[in-house]
Structure formats: structure tokens, C-alpha cells
Design a protein around this motif. Structure first.
Motif, PDB file in Angstrom:
ATOM      1  N   ARG A 286       6.005 -48.654 -13.101  1.00 37.95           N
ATOM      2  CA  ARG A 286       7.479 -49.403 -13.543  1.00 37.95           C
ATOM      3  C   ARG A 286       7.878 -48.616 -14.703  1.00 37.95           C
ATOM      4  O   ARG A 286       9.377 -48.794 -14.839  1.00 37.95           O
ATOM      5  CB  ARG A 286       7.109 -50.840 -13.697  1.00 37.95           C
ATOM      6  N   ASP A 287       7.118 -47.935 -15.389  1.00 32.45           N
ATOM      7  CA  ASP A 287       7.957 -47.120 -16.564  1.00 32.45           C
ATOM      8  C   ASP A 287       8.465 -45.744 -16.059  1.00 32.45           C
ATOM      9  O   ASP A 287       8.965 -44.611 -16.823  1.00 32.45           O
ATOM     10  CB  ASP A 287       6.841 -46.953 -17.557  1.00 32.45           C
ATOM     11  N   GLY A 288       8.336 -45.269 -14.918  1.00 32.06           N
ATOM     12  CA  GLY A 288       8.605 -43.885 -14.234  1.00 32.06           C
ATOM     13  C   GLY A 288       7.509 -42.984 -14.489  1.00 32.06           C
ATOM     14  O   GLY A 288       7.779 -41.933 -13.988  1.00 32.06           O
ATOM     15  N   LEU A 289       6.180 -43.297 -14.480  1.00 31.30           N
ATOM     16  CA  LEU A 289       5.059 -42.405 -14.522  1.00 31.30           C
ATOM     17  C   LEU A 289       4.956 -42.119 -13.335  1.00 31.30           C
ATOM     18  O   LEU A 289       4.929 -43.159 -12.255  1.00 31.30           O
ATOM     19  CB  LEU A 289       4.018 -43.304 -15.327  1.00 31.30           C
ATOM     20  N   SER A 290       4.346 -40.883 -12.923  1.00 29.06           N
ATOM     21  CA  SER A 290       3.684 -40.443 -11.609  1.00 29.06           C
ATOM     22  C   SER A 290       2.380 -39.855 -11.781  1.00 29.06           C
ATOM     23  O   SER A 290       2.075 -39.268 -12.924  1.00 29.06           O
ATOM     24  CB  SER A 290       4.772 -39.542 -11.165  1.00 29.06           C
ATOM     25  N   ARG A 291       1.749 -39.692 -10.788  1.00 25.28           N
ATOM     26  CA  ARG A 291       0.491 -39.116 -10.742  1.00 25.28           C
ATOM     27  C   ARG A 291       0.602 -37.798 -10.831  1.00 25.28           C
ATOM     28  O   ARG A 291       1.578 -36.887 -10.610  1.00 25.28           O
ATOM     29  CB  ARG A 291      -0.341 -39.246  -9.446  1.00 25.28           C
ATOM     30  N   GLY A 292      -0.147 -36.813 -12.011  1.00 24.10           N
ATOM     31  CA  GLY A 292      -0.032 -35.450 -12.519  1.00 24.10           C
ATOM     32  C   GLY A 292       0.729 -35.454 -13.823  1.00 24.10           C
ATOM     33  O   GLY A 292       0.768 -34.319 -14.134  1.00 24.10           O
ATOM     34  N   ALA A 293       1.398 -36.389 -14.307  1.00 20.36           N
ATOM     35  CA  ALA A 293       2.307 -36.579 -15.435  1.00 20.36           C
ATOM     36  C   ALA A 293       1.427 -36.202 -16.596  1.00 20.36           C
ATOM     37  O   ALA A 293       0.276 -36.409 -16.943  1.00 20.36           O
ATOM     38  CB  ALA A 293       3.065 -37.719 -15.503  1.00 20.36           C
ATOM     39  N   VAL A 294       1.997 -35.013 -17.399  1.00 15.11           N
ATOM     40  CA  VAL A 294       1.209 -34.831 -18.571  1.00 15.11           C
ATOM     41  C   VAL A 294       1.817 -35.426 -19.835  1.00 15.11           C
ATOM     42  O   VAL A 294       3.035 -35.323 -20.012  1.00 15.11           O
ATOM     43  CB  VAL A 294       1.019 -33.301 -18.835  1.00 15.11           C
ATOM     44  N   LEU A 295       1.138 -36.023 -20.679  1.00 18.33           N
ATOM     45  CA  LEU A 295       1.733 -36.541 -21.969  1.00 18.33           C
ATOM     46  C   LEU A 295       0.801 -36.065 -23.167  1.00 18.33           C
ATOM     47  O   LEU A 295      -0.190 -35.855 -23.054  1.00 18.33           O
ATOM     48  CB  LEU A 295       1.320 -38.084 -22.001  1.00 18.33           C
ATOM     49  N   ALA A 296       1.737 -35.863 -24.265  1.00 24.52           N
ATOM     50  CA  ALA A 296       1.048 -35.775 -25.614  1.00 24.52           C
ATOM     51  C   ALA A 296       0.721 -36.888 -26.237  1.00 24.52           C
ATOM     52  O   ALA A 296       1.152 -38.158 -26.122  1.00 24.52           O
ATOM     53  CB  ALA A 296       2.198 -35.008 -26.327  1.00 24.52           C
ATOM     54  N   VAL A 297      -0.668 -36.566 -26.868  1.00 23.19           N
ATOM     55  CA  VAL A 297      -0.985 -37.567 -27.833  1.00 23.19           C
ATOM     56  C   VAL A 297      -0.557 -37.667 -29.348  1.00 23.19           C
ATOM     57  O   VAL A 297      -0.955 -36.358 -29.761  1.00 23.19           O
ATOM     58  CB  VAL A 297      -2.638 -37.708 -27.730  1.00 23.19           C
ATOM     59  N   GLU A 298      -0.178 -38.604 -29.888  1.00 22.08           N
ATOM     60  CA  GLU A 298       0.196 -38.285 -31.180  1.00 22.08           C
ATOM     61  C   GLU A 298      -0.697 -39.671 -32.175  1.00 22.08           C
ATOM     62  O   GLU A 298      -0.471 -40.610 -31.731  1.00 22.08           O
ATOM     63  CB  GLU A 298       1.653 -38.593 -31.440  1.00 22.08           C
ATOM     64  N   LEU A 323      -2.927 -35.177 -22.222  1.00 19.64           N
ATOM     65  CA  LEU A 323      -3.601 -36.153 -21.115  1.00 19.64           C
ATOM     66  C   LEU A 323      -2.991 -35.869 -19.954  1.00 19.64           C
ATOM     67  O   LEU A 323      -1.667 -35.479 -19.732  1.00 19.64           O
ATOM     68  CB  LEU A 323      -3.248 -37.608 -21.532  1.00 19.64           C
ATOM     69  N   MET A 324      -3.687 -35.993 -18.691  1.00 19.35           N
ATOM     70  CA  MET A 324      -3.074 -35.850 -17.350  1.00 19.35           C
ATOM     71  C   MET A 324      -3.325 -37.204 -16.568  1.00 19.35           C
ATOM     72  O   MET A 324      -4.519 -37.721 -16.455  1.00 19.35           O
ATOM     73  CB  MET A 324      -3.626 -34.601 -16.530  1.00 19.35           C
ATOM     74  N   VAL A 325      -2.213 -37.868 -16.045  1.00 17.02           N
ATOM     75  CA  VAL A 325      -2.394 -39.172 -15.566  1.00 17.02           C
ATOM     76  C   VAL A 325      -3.058 -38.668 -13.939  1.00 17.02           C
ATOM     77  O   VAL A 325      -2.532 -38.037 -13.331  1.00 17.02           O
ATOM     78  CB  VAL A 325      -1.082 -39.802 -15.226  1.00 17.02           C
ATOM     79  N   PHE A 326      -4.136 -39.416 -13.664  1.00 21.49           N
ATOM     80  CA  PHE A 326      -4.535 -39.212 -12.095  1.00 21.49           C
ATOM     81  C   PHE A 326      -4.706 -40.588 -11.318  1.00 21.49           C
ATOM     82  O   PHE A 326      -4.958 -40.541 -10.179  1.00 21.49           O
ATOM     83  CB  PHE A 326      -5.769 -38.657 -12.288  1.00 21.49           C
ATOM     84  N   ARG A 327      -4.313 -41.645 -12.190  1.00 21.89           N
ATOM     85  CA  ARG A 327      -4.335 -42.919 -11.230  1.00 21.89           C
ATOM     86  C   ARG A 327      -3.611 -43.886 -11.670  1.00 21.89           C
ATOM     87  O   ARG A 327      -3.338 -44.066 -12.955  1.00 21.89           O
ATOM     88  CB  ARG A 327      -5.789 -44.002 -11.319  1.00 21.89           C
ATOM     89  N   LEU A 328      -2.580 -44.390 -10.837  1.00 22.41           N
ATOM     90  CA  LEU A 328      -1.354 -45.261 -11.385  1.00 22.41           C
ATOM     91  C   LEU A 328      -1.606 -46.759 -10.690  1.00 22.41           C
ATOM     92  O   LEU A 328      -1.957 -46.988  -9.701  1.00 22.41           O
ATOM     93  CB  LEU A 328      -0.129 -44.650 -10.729  1.00 22.41           C
TER      94      LEU A 328
END
Length: 366
Positions: A286-298, A323-328
């Protein structure tokens, strides 16, 4: 306004803190991640070895390994970068001033240049990330929405009145089973709430095993346990098995919009979060995240006392990993820690990579 609506608004209105960034009291506009840049010590050639992943290989050439599609995109020599094999040679060249990676096939398969066909067993291909560790996690964890667990059929007894059951045993289940013959057996895990609004995000379930239907008799059914990870007890619930294939067909990418969230938990009780650990995030589809998305950790900056005024001052946060998202799921996702410059923690913020993140990160060498 409902809690759910408030939670959604929070993310889209959170164009401050991380997604847009705050520096010296002024807002920095969100800038998408910059183009891929080469490491200063990038080799001219690299021979793929068994055990490599695409992330590992790309990390030998790029400041940020998750940007590998940019240097392989449109390369006729690597139509599908997910089918690279041990023995292949990856070489560096430039096209119109832009870095590109080319491929010299190894001798392990049959190669025809026009059209290019490689007859090599798919099981030997280099995966994008450590798929085995991801699959083990997916087999053991699941997220469900409100009421889904409490309304599910439950174990009332084991065969011969056993208190615990395992693989090969029969169990009696009461309640309405969904259509089908195969079911997963689950136990209640952590309940995830939005750290700010308190909105319910999802219930994590612990997978205990699998069972196959033998027969139904009214609201009581007899099933045989076909596989078990733990002992199965009275009260454990049954749901249709979740289809969780791990496929190398997805590519890492930066989100196309500013996103901000937090690390909710570390399934499995790990105290210190590091590379290749799995984390749960308060972001989902619902936030627009998709599988394979890479995020920075702060990580949150330290709070100090101003030497002149005595007022508490919080230092700016500092990026500490990727981080790399693998399950949504709708409101929650699972991500794999691909790089960490320090130990990460529950509560650390995550956000879409920005141009300034990449510039700063090039000195840290993910």
C-alpha cells in the motif's frame, strides 16, 4: 479519521525526516538515486565462481551493487543477467562514455551466437542473492491480517490422544477448513503495530508444519502431518499453504517515490542485526513498495547537550546499511540486509536511496 487512514497519511505526509531529508533546519528536496558509478579498484575482468551471487559480482565493479541493472541493461551479450554461470568471465568496458559489463561465456555449456542460446542446467546459474537463506526464512514465517488467524480451524487432539504430534502422525482439527487438501500449521507470533499511530499492520505466524486432509466429518476433520518443523499442539491453527517460491527473476531497484519506514522486528530473536539477517519493515504494497526494492537504513543520531544553552540537541542520523525487499504483504514486508557498516537495530529508520546517500556511500564501499 481512522487509524488505517492516519497511518497511510503519515507515510505520504512524511516527506520530511528521511524521504525528503532534513539538514540544518532546512528541507532537502528528494532526489532519486544517481546513476551507477564504478569502484576505484574495479577489475577489468572477473571469472565467476561457484557460490557467487549477482550482488557479489556487481559489488566488485560498482560502488552500489544493487545498481547492476543499469550497467547490464540493453547489453545484447547479457539479455538476462540472471543466467550467468560459474566459469563465465565478466569484463568491463565503456559505451558512449558509460560503464558497461560484458560477458564471455565459459566452456560449460553450448553457445550459439545467432540467436544466442545457452544449454546449461538452470540450477547452476548464479542467483541474485543467497536464495537458500531467504527460502528457509519464507518457509518458517508468514504474515496474516486481522482475524485471519483467530478464525482459522484449530487442532483439538492428536491421534491416540497425544498431546504433541509430528510428521507421520494424524491430528483432529475443528473449524471450517478452506477448500483444498494441503494445509500449513501455524502458531501465533509477534503482533506488528505502526510505531507512530499504533495501527495494526499484521500478525506474524510461525510455521510448524504441513498436513494433508484425510477426511471431513461435520466441523471435525482428520489430517495427516506430512512435515513438521516443531511439535504440533492443541490450539495450533491451520491455513491454506502460502505459495512462496523464491525466484531469481526480480531485479534490485530504488523506489520511484520517497518512502520512509522503520525496522519493526528481527524474526528469530537475533539481537544484533548484520549482513544477511532478515528484518520486518512497517512498509508494504500500500506504500508503493515492490519486491526487489533497495532501501537505506538510517540510525538515529546521538542526543547531546548544547554547551552554550544546555538544551538537548539531536545529531543528524547516519546511513548504516542497505536492505533488499524480498517478500511483500499489504502493510508489512521482509527484507534482507545486504550491507551494514555497523550493527543495526529495531527502530532504525529506512528510506529510499537518495543522491547524497550514494555519494556518501561510495567512500564506505558496500
Amino acid at each position: 479519521m481512522s487509524e488505517q487512514t492516519a497511518g497511510g497519511c503519515r507515510r505520504w505526509l512524511a516527506l520530511g525526516a528521511l524521504a525528503l531529508g532534513i539538514a540544518l533546519g532546512g528541507l532537502l528536496p528528494f532526489e532519486p538515486a544517481a546513476a551507477a558509478t564504478l569502484r576505484d579498484d574495479a577489475p577489468s575482468r572477473y571469472t565467476v565462481t561457484r557460490g557467487d551471487t549477482l550482488w557479489d559480482i556487481a559489488g566488485r565493479f560498482l560502488d552500489h551493487p544493487w545498481q547492476w541493472p543499469e550497467v547490464w541493461d540493453g547489453n545484447p551479450q547479457i539479455d538476462d543477467p540472471h543466467w550467468i554461470y560459474p566459469g563465465d568471465v565478466i569484463y568491463l568496458y565503456r559505451e558512449n562514455g558509460q560503464p558497461r559489463l560484458g560477458l564471455e561465456p565459459g566452456q560449460g555449456g553450448v553457445v550459439r551466437l545467432s540467436p544466442q542460446v545457452r544449454e546449461v542446467p538452470r540450477r547452476e546459474a548464479i542467483p541474485p542473492l543467497p536464495l537458500e537463506s531467504v527460502q528457509r526464512f519464507l518457509d518458517a514465517n508468514r504474515i496474516v491480517g486481522p482475524g485471519e488467524f483467530d478464525n482459522a480451524a484449530y487442532v483439538i487432539a492428536g491421534d491416540d490422544r497425544r498431546i504433541v504430534s509430528g510428521a507421520g502422525d494424524r491430528i483432529y482439527v475443528r473449524g471450517e477448513l478452506p477448500p483444498g487438501e494441503r494445509f500449513g500449521i501455524y502458531r501465533r507470533g509477534e503482533r506488528y503495530l505502526d510505531p507512530d499511530s499504533g495501527e495494526f499492520l499484521g500478525l506474524e505466524l510461525e510455521t510448524l508444519g504441513e498436513a494433508r486432509l484425510v477426511r471431513r466429518d461435520g466441523d471435525v476433520a482428520l489430517l495427516r502431518v506430512t512435515a513438521s518443523r516443531q511439535e504440533i499442539r492443541q490450539g495450533d491453527r491451520l491455513l491454506t499453504q502460502e505459495s512462496l517460491p523464491v525466484t531469481p527473476a526480480f531485479q534490485p531497484h530504488a523506489p520511484e517515490q520517497p518512502l520512509e519506514g522503520r525496522i519493526l522486528a528481527v524474526p528469530g530473536g537475533v539481537q544484533f542485526i548484520g549482513r544477511l539477517d532478515v528484518v520486518a519493515l512497517d512498509l508494504g504494497q500500500r506504500d508503493g513498495l515492490s519486491r526487489g526494492a533497495v532501501l537505506a537504513v538510517e540510525q538515529q543520531g546521538e542526543t547531546l547537550s548544547d554547551p552554550q544553552t544546555g538544551e538537548p540537541v539531536q545529531l543528524p542520523g547516519e546511513d548504516a546499511g542497505w536492505l533488499m525487499v524480498f517478500r511483500l504483504y499489504d502493510r508489512v514486508s521482509y527484507a534482507l540486509v545486504m550491507h551494514a557498516t555497523r550493527s543495526l537495530a529495531v527502530g532504525d529508520r529506512v528510506h529510499a536511496p537518495r543522491s547524497d546517500d550514494l555519494l556518501a556511500g561510495s567512500a564506505r564501499r558496500p
